[in-house]
Design a protein around this motif. Structure first.
Motif, PDB file in Angstrom:
ATOM      1  N   THR A 169      -0.666  -0.327   7.916  1.00  0.00           N
ATOM      2  CA  THR A 169      -1.069  -0.477   6.517  1.00  0.00           C
ATOM      3  C   THR A 169       0.023  -1.173   5.722  1.00  0.00           C
ATOM      4  OG1 THR A 169      -2.460   1.474   6.618  1.00  0.00           O
ATOM      5  CG2 THR A 169      -1.811   0.760   4.435  1.00  0.00           C
ATOM      6  N   ARG A 170       1.256  -0.758   5.954  1.00  0.00           N
ATOM      7  CA  ARG A 170       2.359  -1.433   5.265  1.00  0.00           C
ATOM      8  C   ARG A 170       2.360  -2.930   5.595  1.00  0.00           C
ATOM      9  NH1 ARG A 170       6.526   1.449   2.931  1.00  0.00           N
ATOM     10  NH2 ARG A 170       6.161   3.674   2.961  1.00  0.00           N
ATOM     11  N   SER A 186       3.251   6.908  11.795  1.00  0.00           N
ATOM     12  CA  SER A 186       1.926   6.850  12.394  1.00  0.00           C
ATOM     13  C   SER A 186       1.578   5.366  12.462  1.00  0.00           C
ATOM     14  CB  SER A 186       0.899   7.567  11.518  1.00  0.00           C
ATOM     15  OG  SER A 186       0.630   6.805  10.355  1.00  0.00           O
ATOM     16  N   SER A 236      -1.083   4.124  11.592  1.00  0.00           N
ATOM     17  CA  SER A 236      -1.808   3.805  10.359  1.00  0.00           C
ATOM     18  C   SER A 236      -0.848   3.391   9.251  1.00  0.00           C
ATOM     19  CB  SER A 236      -2.614   5.004   9.869  1.00  0.00           C
ATOM     20  OG  SER A 236      -3.379   5.528  10.900  1.00  0.00           O
ATOM     21  N   GLU A 237       0.244   4.152   9.120  1.00  0.00           N
ATOM     22  CA  GLU A 237       1.195   3.789   8.060  1.00  0.00           C
ATOM     23  C   GLU A 237       1.860   2.446   8.373  1.00  0.00           C
ATOM     24  OE1 GLU A 237       4.552   6.399   7.310  1.00  0.00           O
ATOM     25  OE2 GLU A 237       5.247   5.109   5.684  1.00  0.00           O
TER      26      GLU A 237
END
Lengths: 467, 279
Positions: free
Chosen positions: A260-261, A254, A256-257
């Motif tokens: 975020t990472r 995603s 988001s992942e």
């Protein structure tokens, strides 16, 4: 006075071939001279339409006037009355659809509008260089809890502190900032800028408690017992997936992942930082918003040879900011227009190898005004990809909502709140930002935060009158 | 900062820490987990809450050294602090009086099983527990589990403690002699998979606790997605417990391998070596 330039004073940028290998900020900002030159283009309109079209109604001609004479301090004082996050707004606001769209100078055919965003950034960056002033606001008007430290929560917190409230922000992650921290990449919004503007807010007496998941670490009942009012600004952080076959293959993310990472956990600096992200040769991003651009440009910077964005409509309908799209093209991102993925293909070991796609034709406009995508029969084709990133939007995150059944939600699962006041169905509980509207922009979330601050103030003062 | 007030080496690879986190100690229930970060550069590490001491504000955690981050965590001593600890996360185990329950734990998974045993015993279940590990040294918490179990079976791969064999061997034995109402299995994914098959054969519903790779732990990133009943679920908010029968185990094991190369690089550098040309 010299004749007004037809075009905006350009902002210096890192060269595309340098920046697509680095997470350093792309746009380099104005010098004072450049800023003064640009400020002199402002017509100083009475009843300036730019103010009306700004979600936080900044006195735009007011701060620009001070820049023109080189007085950044006074310009900053004007800005501070309206926004707690000017360096962030100056960078990520869609100015072309707001203030700059209604600029009278820009409305005359020959001229580009005043570069309001760039000027805001100039003033805010100057302010970030100044020592932080601790302001001892009185805290005796009452205690207010804010859930979520994104742009909406920070704005409400700053305004409430100025009004004399004792404000505590609860943040689930280990760093405050919400989407500013985990979502928007360093090259568009350096984290040191976010940290600085948050420091300026905490210097006004706002407390931020990280590592607190409201609903889990503390309950809404506890919040209601301890605080006079509460503002829910938790964002819309639950990733949507297209649910294609192969979604669980390694290499499918995603947005988001992926972001975020990279942003929160600094995976671009692995192994100096412990969190990894896959570095890939062929990356495909699905979607056409700013988040898709951010993911694609990040992938390029991580060293991908080929990065492509696939979007189901045409370039004309691309929801991303034009500037982001143009930057991405300069950096070597390719586009497959009117294309949709239908299946992720396994390399035989559980990793992504390719994406099966179809071509799309555009039908009649739907209720959103955009033309409806229709799959063209027998148009299947394959794009090689070892990483795929779905950037197709977010839904309402349920972590807090599931523990607070009294709170009324709308049919999409977002909080039902009065858009004019931020009030929810529960007295003393206000809500705003993406958890009310669905994923939107930083500045709209800030606007909601400002409204909430004013409304929370009058709510608490009214309560006192009635008690 | 979250202070480590007590630290024990359970054996050569498994460690136990008691961390000061009053809010979490007040709230955590069986089946829930926390996410910790050792320091500024650290990754977010999910660990099940083994136990709490609410009056002292302590949370008990047990972990096994498997890579760089857990190795660094093992180096911390009493008095050191974790930079971040957040929770309790995930759904709590559904604790009720089911009748007779079977609890199966493997390796470091026993630490996650222990609070479930304790909670199920507290509400009056007849608790039958099976614990398994490679050898006697690595079999943790046997005495504590015994305290809350009506029957306890220990299994080791090499026979150095209890019976030589797998937990599934003991499961077959228990199923043959006793009517089990509900079961749990917590451990490495092959062990949970085969426990699920054994329970299925006996017609017993079995819960497993999934520990996929995770980032935020609040349903925000979708990295911990698992396929359950052919649907995407997020282990951090929909789980960590699921009925084992619905879990797509191949899918689950595959996603655990996502960062194998990167983990190796980090581990090699941490141990003072050079990454094998991969970085």
């Amino acid at each position: 006075m010299a004749k007004r330039s037809y075009t905006k004073t350009p902002m210096r940028e890192l060269a595309p071939e340098i920046r697509n290998r680095s997470f350093s900020e792309v746009a380099l900002g104005y010098s004072l001279e450049e800023g003064q030159l640009e400020a002199s283009r402002c017509l100083q309109c009475k009843n300036a339409p730019c103010i009306q079209n700004c979600p936080v109604m900044i006195d735009i001609p007011g701060f620009i006037k001070h820049i023109e004479v080189g007085d950044l301090k006074s310009a900053h004082e004007v800005l501070s009355k309206y926004t707690n996050l000017p360096a962030i707004c100056g960078r990520v606001c869609p100015q072309e659809k707001q203030c700059e769209m209604t600029c009278r100078l820009g409305r005359s055919k020959k001229f580009e509008p005043v570069a309001i965003g760039n000027l805001e950034r100039l003033v805010a960056d100057w302010a970030c260089q100044q020592p932080i002033e601790m302001i001892s606001n009185s805290k005796d008007k009452g205690k207010v809890a804010i859930i979520g430290s994104g742009p909406s929560g920070l704005t409400a917190a700053g305004d409430l502190a100025k009004l004399g409230y004792d404000v505590t922000i609860f943040e689930a992650l280990h760093v405050p900032g919400g989407v500013l921290t985990y979502g928007i990449p360093e090259f568009r919004l350096p984290k040191k800028i976010v940290e600085k503007e948050i420091e300026i807010i905490t210097a006004q007496g706002v407390t931020i408690e990280t590592n607190v998941v409201v609903g889990k670490t503390i309950t809404m009942e506890e919040i209601q017992a301890e605080f006079a009012a509460c503002y829910l600004s938790v964002g819309a952080g639950a990733p949507n997936f297209m649910n294609l076959p192969g979604t669980s293959l390694n290499g499918v993310y995603s947005s988001s992942e992926y972001l975020t990472r990279i942003n929160l956990m600094k995976a671009y600096d692995f192994p100096n930082y412990d969190t990894p992200v896959l570095t890939s040769k062929n990356v495909v991003v699905i979607g056409g918003g700013n988040v898709a651009m951010d993911a694609a440009r990040s992938a390029k910077r991580l060293g991908a040879k080929n990065v492509a964005v696939i979007y189901r409509r045409s370039k004309e309908e691309l929801p991303a900011r034009k500037e982001e799209y143009e930057h991405s093209v300069e950096e070597g991102i390719n586009y497959h227009w009117q294309t949709n993925p239908v299946e992720y293909i396994n390399d035989g070991t559980g990793k992504l190898k390719a994406i099966k796609c179809v071509k799309i034709k555009l039908g009649e406009a739907d209720e959103s005004g955009r033309r409806r995508p229709i799959v063209i029969p027998n148009s299947e084709f394959i794009i090689t990809a070892d990483t795929a990133i779905e950037a197709i939007g977010q839904g309402a995150n349920r972590v807090l909502l599931d523990t607070f059944p009294d709170l009324r939600l709308n049919r999409w699962g977002y909080i039902e709140a009065n858009r004019e006041t931020g009030e929810t169905n529960i007295p003393g509980i206000f809500a705003g930002g993406d958890i009310v509207t669905g994923a939107a922009t930083v500045i709209l979330a800030m606007g909601a935060g400002k409204v909430a601050a004013t409304q929370i103030d009058s709510y608490i003062q009214n309560q006192k009158v009635h008690v | 900062m979250f202070k480590i007030v007590e630290r024990r080496e359970l054996n050569s690879i498994e460690f136990e820490i008691f961390v000061e986190a009053p809010r979490i100690a007040q709230k955590a229930q069986a089946g829930q987990f926390v996410i910790l970060r050792i320091d500024h550069n650290g990754e977010r590490i999910p660990l099940t809450v083994v136990d709490t001491e609410p009056d002292k504000g302590l949370v008990r955690l047990i972990f096994q050294v498997i890579g760089k981050s857990t190795a660094a965590l093992a180096k911390l001593q009493t008095g050191d602090s974790l930079s971040d600890l957040v929770g309790p996360l995930g759904k709590a185990t559904e604790i009720e009086n089911y009748g007779t329950v079977l609890l199966v734990g493997g390796g470091v998974g026993i630490a996650a099983l222990f609070p479930i045993i304790k909670a199920l015993k507290a509400v009056g279940n007849k608790v039958i527990t099976i614990l398994g590990a490679k050898n006697k040294e690595l079999l943790i918490l046997a005495d504590e589990c015994r305290k809350y179990s009506d029957e306890l079976y220990l299994m080791t791969d090499d026979g150095t403690l209890g019976q030589k064999g797998l937990v599934t061997d003991a499961m077959k034995f228990v199923f043959a002699k006793e009517k089990i109402d509900t079961a749990w299995a917590v451990g490495p994914s092959p062990m949970m998979k085969f426990s699920t098959l054994a329970a299925k054969k006996a017609g017993v519903p079995i819960y497993v606790s999934l520990n996929p790779i995770m980032v935020d732990g609040t349903g925000m990133c979708g990295g911990c997605r698992v396929t359950v009943d052919k649907k995407i679920k997020f282990a951090c908010v929909d789980g960590p417990e699921f009925l084992g029968a619905g879990v797509d185990w191949d899918d689950f094991s595959n996603r655990m391998k996502q960062y194998r190369d990167e983990e190796q690089i980090a581990d090699t550098i941490y141990k003072g070596g050079m990454p094998n040309g991969k970085a």
